[in-house]
Scaffold this motif. Structure first.
Motif, short mmCIF file in Angstrom:
data_model
loop_
_atom_site.label_atom_id
_atom_site.label_comp_id
_atom_site.label_asym_id
_atom_site.label_seq_id
_atom_site.Cartn_x
_atom_site.Cartn_y
_atom_site.Cartn_z
N UNK A 183 0.85 -1.19 0.00
CA UNK A 183 0.00 0.00 0.00
C UNK A 183 0.88 1.25 0.00
N UNK A 184 0.65 2.14 -0.95
CA UNK A 184 1.43 3.38 -1.04
C UNK A 184 0.48 4.55 -1.25
N UNK A 185 0.71 5.60 -0.47
CA UNK A 185 -0.08 6.82 -0.56
C UNK A 185 0.87 8.01 -0.68
N UNK A 186 0.33 9.14 -1.12
CA UNK A 186 1.11 10.37 -1.16
C UNK A 186 0.30 11.50 -0.56
N UNK A 187 1.03 12.53 -0.15
CA UNK A 187 0.41 13.73 0.41
C UNK A 187 1.35 14.91 0.19
N UNK B 88 6.85 15.79 9.06
CA UNK B 88 6.49 16.27 10.40
C UNK B 88 4.99 16.46 10.53
N UNK B 89 4.37 17.08 9.55
CA UNK B 89 2.92 17.31 9.60
C UNK B 89 2.14 15.99 9.65
N UNK B 90 2.56 15.02 8.86
CA UNK B 90 1.90 13.72 8.87
C UNK B 90 2.08 13.04 10.22
N UNK B 91 3.30 13.06 10.74
CA UNK B 91 3.58 12.44 12.03
C UNK B 91 2.77 13.10 13.15
N UNK B 92 2.67 14.42 13.11
CA UNK B 92 1.89 15.13 14.13
C UNK B 92 0.43 14.72 14.08
N UNK B 93 -0.12 14.59 12.88
CA UNK B 93 -1.51 14.15 12.74
C UNK B 93 -1.69 12.72 13.21
N UNK B 94 -0.73 11.87 12.91
CA UNK B 94 -0.80 10.48 13.37
C UNK B 94 -0.71 10.39 14.89
N UNK B 95 0.10 11.26 15.50
CA UNK B 95 0.19 11.28 16.95
C UNK B 95 -1.15 11.62 17.59
N UNK B 96 -1.88 12.53 16.97
CA UNK B 96 -3.21 12.90 17.47
C UNK B 96 -4.20 11.75 17.34
N UNK B 97 -3.97 10.87 16.36
CA UNK B 97 -4.84 9.71 16.17
C UNK B 97 -4.47 8.56 17.13
N UNK B 98 -3.39 8.76 17.88
CA UNK B 98 -2.91 7.77 18.85
C UNK B 98 -2.65 6.43 18.17
N UNK B 99 -1.96 6.50 17.06
CA UNK B 99 -1.64 5.29 16.30
C UNK B 99 -0.51 4.57 17.00
#
Length: 109
Positions: free
Chosen positions: A89-93, A98-109
């Motif tokens: 699975x591959x996605x792009x943004x 940093x922005x992706x990691x910060x959002x993932x941290x908020x999702x408590x992944x």
């Protein structure tokens, strides 16, 4: 959280999706492929800016849930095809790692 849920919550654009029900747990950020291969864990979301054919092999060896390409990076057609064939699975943004990691941290992944 599934790959599908992750992509939806982070507004990720799919490049190769073979198993959108794959569960994600944890995150690994890195661009040095040998480092990622030895340190990323099974089911991680791997954030990188690398897009060459070797990311498919590393993702397969590390058994990550998906690769998220940061900063608008995309795949050449041969890499995308190989990812599909290998079930990666591959996605792009456009977001930074940093922005992706910060959002993932908020999702408590």
């Amino acid at each position: 959280m599934t790959v599908h849920d992750l992509a939806e919550k982070l507004a990720l654009r799919p490049l190769s999706v073979s198993d959108e029900e794959r569960e994600c747990s944890g995150v690994y950020i890195g661009d040095l492929l040998s480092w990622v291969m030895g340190r990323a864990s099974c089911d991680n979301v791997w954030i990188t800016i690398m897009s060459n054919i070797n990311i498919v092999a590393v993702a397969s060896l590390a058994d990550v849930a998906c690769i998220v390409l940061a900063e608008g990076v995309t795949l050449e057609e041969n890499v995308r095809t190989t990812a599909e064939q290998k079930g990666i699975n591959v996605f792009t943004t456009e977001k930074t790692a940093y922005e992706i990691a910060a959002e993932l941290a908020l999702l408590d992944l």
